[in-house]
Design a protein around this motif. Sequence first.
Motif, short mmCIF file in Angstrom:
data_model
loop_
_atom_site.label_atom_id
_atom_site.label_comp_id
_atom_site.label_asym_id
_atom_site.label_seq_id
_atom_site.Cartn_x
_atom_site.Cartn_y
_atom_site.Cartn_z
N ASP A 541 41.34 35.63 50.85
CA ASP A 541 40.70 35.19 52.09
C ASP A 541 39.18 35.21 51.97
N LYS A 542 38.66 36.14 51.20
CA LYS A 542 37.21 36.23 50.97
C LYS A 542 36.95 35.95 49.49
N THR A 543 37.09 34.70 49.13
CA THR A 543 37.06 34.33 47.71
C THR A 543 35.68 34.56 47.09
N GLY A 544 34.63 34.59 47.92
CA GLY A 544 33.30 34.81 47.37
C GLY A 544 33.20 36.15 46.66
N VAL A 545 33.76 37.20 47.28
CA VAL A 545 33.72 38.53 46.67
C VAL A 545 34.58 38.56 45.41
N LEU A 546 35.78 37.95 45.46
CA LEU A 546 36.66 37.93 44.29
C LEU A 546 36.01 37.17 43.13
N LYS A 547 35.41 36.03 43.42
CA LYS A 547 34.75 35.26 42.36
C LYS A 547 33.60 36.04 41.75
N MET A 548 32.81 36.69 42.59
CA MET A 548 31.68 37.47 42.10
C MET A 548 32.15 38.58 41.16
N GLN A 549 33.24 39.24 41.53
CA GLN A 549 33.76 40.32 40.69
C GLN A 549 34.31 39.78 39.37
N LEU A 550 35.02 38.67 39.42
CA LEU A 550 35.57 38.09 38.20
C LEU A 550 34.46 37.63 37.26
N GLN A 551 33.40 37.05 37.83
CA GLN A 551 32.27 36.64 36.99
C GLN A 551 31.62 37.84 36.32
N ALA A 552 31.51 38.94 37.06
CA ALA A 552 30.93 40.16 36.49
C ALA A 552 31.78 40.68 35.34
N LEU A 553 33.10 40.63 35.49
CA LEU A 553 33.99 41.09 34.43
C LEU A 553 33.88 40.22 33.19
N ILE A 554 33.80 38.92 33.40
CA ILE A 554 33.69 38.00 32.26
C ILE A 554 32.40 38.27 31.50
N ARG A 555 31.30 38.46 32.20
CA ARG A 555 30.00 38.69 31.54
C ARG A 555 29.98 40.05 30.84
N ALA A 556 30.68 41.03 31.41
CA ALA A 556 30.70 42.36 30.79
C ALA A 556 31.48 42.37 29.49
N ALA A 557 32.48 41.48 29.37
CA ALA A 557 33.40 41.52 28.24
C ALA A 557 33.02 40.55 27.13
N VAL A 558 31.82 40.03 27.15
CA VAL A 558 31.41 39.07 26.11
C VAL A 558 31.61 39.71 24.72
N GLY A 559 32.35 38.98 23.86
CA GLY A 559 32.59 39.47 22.50
C GLY A 559 33.68 40.52 22.41
N ARG A 560 34.37 40.77 23.51
CA ARG A 560 35.43 41.79 23.52
C ARG A 560 36.62 41.27 24.31
N PRO A 561 37.81 41.84 24.12
CA PRO A 561 38.98 41.43 24.93
C PRO A 561 38.78 41.86 26.38
N LEU A 562 39.33 41.07 27.30
CA LEU A 562 39.26 41.38 28.73
C LEU A 562 40.67 41.34 29.32
N TYR A 563 41.02 42.42 30.00
CA TYR A 563 42.29 42.51 30.71
C TYR A 563 42.00 42.55 32.20
N VAL A 564 42.55 41.59 32.96
CA VAL A 564 42.36 41.51 34.41
C VAL A 564 43.72 41.61 35.09
N MET A 565 43.80 42.46 36.10
CA MET A 565 45.08 42.69 36.78
C MET A 565 44.89 42.51 38.29
N PHE A 566 45.75 41.72 38.91
CA PHE A 566 45.67 41.46 40.34
C PHE A 566 46.62 42.39 41.09
N PRO A 567 46.14 43.06 42.14
CA PRO A 567 46.97 44.05 42.84
C PRO A 567 47.74 43.47 44.03
N PHE A 568 48.84 44.13 44.36
CA PHE A 568 49.59 43.90 45.59
C PHE A 568 50.03 42.45 45.75
#
Length: 747
Positions: A541-568
Amino acid sequence: MAGRSDSDSRKLLRRLRETLAAPGGGQDRLDDITTHIADSMGTEVCSVYLFRDTDTLELCATEGLKSQSVHKTRLRLGEGLVGRVAKSGRSINTANAPAEPGFRYMPETGEEVFPSFLGVPIQRVGEKLGVLVVQSRVAEPFTEDDIYGLEVVAMVLAEMAELGAFLDQGSDAPQMQHRFAQIFRGASGQEGAAEGRVWLHEPRVVITNPVGDDPQKERARLNDAVAMLRSNVDAMLAASDAAGKEYTEVMEAYRLFAHSRSWLRRMEEDIDLGLSAEAAVEKEQSLARSRLESAADPYLRDRLHDLDDLSNRLLRILTGQGKDTGAEMPENPILVARNIGPAELLDYGRKLKGVVLEEGSVGSHATVVARSLAIPLVIHAARITSEALNGDPILVDGDMGTVHLRPEETIAAAFRDKVAMQAEAQKRYAGLRDLPAASLCGETVQLYMNAGLMADLPSLQNSGAEGVGLFRTELQFLTRTHVPRRRELAQLYSHVLDSALGRPVMFRTLDIGSDKVLPYMKPQDEPNPAMGWRAIRVGLDKTGVLKMQLQALIRAAVGRPLYVMFPFVAEMSEFEDAYRILMESVAREQRLGHGMPTDLRVGAMIETPSMAYAPKRFFEMCDFISIGGNDLKQFFFAADRENERVRRRYDTLSAPYLTFLELILARCAEAEVPVSFCGEDAGRPIEAVTFAALGFRRLSMRPASIGPVKHLIRRVNLQALRAQIDDARDRGISNLRPVITDWLARQ
């Protein structure tokens, strides 16, 4: 005090103050008090009932009833008119007491000739101390002035009780607070045991001058303090603009209380009758709490916290007793509080040996922080903030949800033996750190840890965990007064991956709502928040916050594997929508020319029974699945895990629940997707080996549980245990715990 002047009221209160200062025992003071009140009000009877224990009231002094009934007449909470006043926290005024519902005739008192009855609670900020009663032969109700005046007197008696004015050493006297050993039975928020000294998060304000001699002076003091309070609240409101609209709306409601004319007027009227400014504030706070605590409207109940906070702030301004009282934190501090936010708890850090809360919940963010800090936590310890004093010795048993305040030496000695045994066991577990969790039948189970703070990450190496099976990203949102910036989150997530030293970290996207409400997010006042607007529902419902968080995860994992898990996730379309937003975020980062993770794995948490029956495509879309056992169990059994009356009635090791877990295992095996079990039960050794016997090869738990779980797995033949489980189910046994524990004991 009907028809009497304000000066007469003040004269009575001065006499009570003189009684407090006079030499003599507590019984002498109580006897004098009942005589003074009866004389001043012109009634034949005045009686004081005090709590002997949490459920029993005792007649401790009387003027007008038979003296032989003192310390002999007792009532249970809610029994008779006196018990009703104590239970409800509200006055009862009647011209015909025997005709009232619940009336109890006590012939030993001789009260049958006094039909008129007025009883008011003796209470101090929600703490019930007793009941003050006046009675008369004239069968007519007392006036509003009488009621109001007696409430003022009861307020002074509450302060006198707080100061120990009625404490006697005799065996017949009720045990007053702050002196004796007390046991508080709450609920376990985090396992473990700790011994230390009380450190109050908000020290009690002690009112030493409940009676005011000069009403004008006390009014001036009150008005000056209220002006300062309003100024402080206005400053808080101005600062809240940066936190967003919803937080500002909450602060606006808070400001309305602070500027309430009726609130100030009631306190001024209390001062006119003889109370000091401090006592007037506390009287109104006590009366408001007694009314609001029984309110059916959740909005009104929530406002109780606003009013409490304002009253406490006002009291601290008047008394100068701020949080920084000059007291030094004791060695081995045990934090005691009504409730506490995650940021405040993190400020204390690892210097705390334990935490005890009157409120809290098993899934709240404060509980998550306590688990991260690996300190025992007991929640729902009712009234402990009223009883505990800074520096009191205290024992916290997080395993049993029990707190011993000012314990007797025999209790303390037994407790120390338990702590020593646990420490010895931890030494044994440390030797297993670098060994695999391999069973006697050759099966190996991967043990992961749950985390959510940077403070957790040293445990990744020390505990022997093979990775982070759940990293709770909401804690970085809960400990701030505003939404974190994308750059801040990217730096934090990068630091997490650095600290993992190549081990996998499963980042769960923001799981807020239910019992985890952001300080800058407007509460939804949902009737059942655990099944309401939370987790992935908020993100979609608040996709702006979700997108911001996903972008932060992608940038943090540059050059490394990234595991993302969606809750509930409760239906496949929610996972598909979240997956699409993630892929759009990846494409956006690529277009911007940013670096990419070397690998991207996307998973989901199964926390609702519906997903066990999801289409096969859901399982095929997931790169990994984690069973969120805490939520899944409460929905499977329809038992709220915050409700102590029902949550313990249903066992993880019941045949239906284990069979349901097998269904999920089978669906995952069909789609060849790895699955783990994550939650409190994964960290309990007996439950953990049972899950392993069912077929789970990955478990995720708090770091301190890895040693005990590994220790048991290495001593068990999982195939043999599975045979025991299957045989018990074939025989129609519903609860398998006795079968499993008996079999383990024989090994």
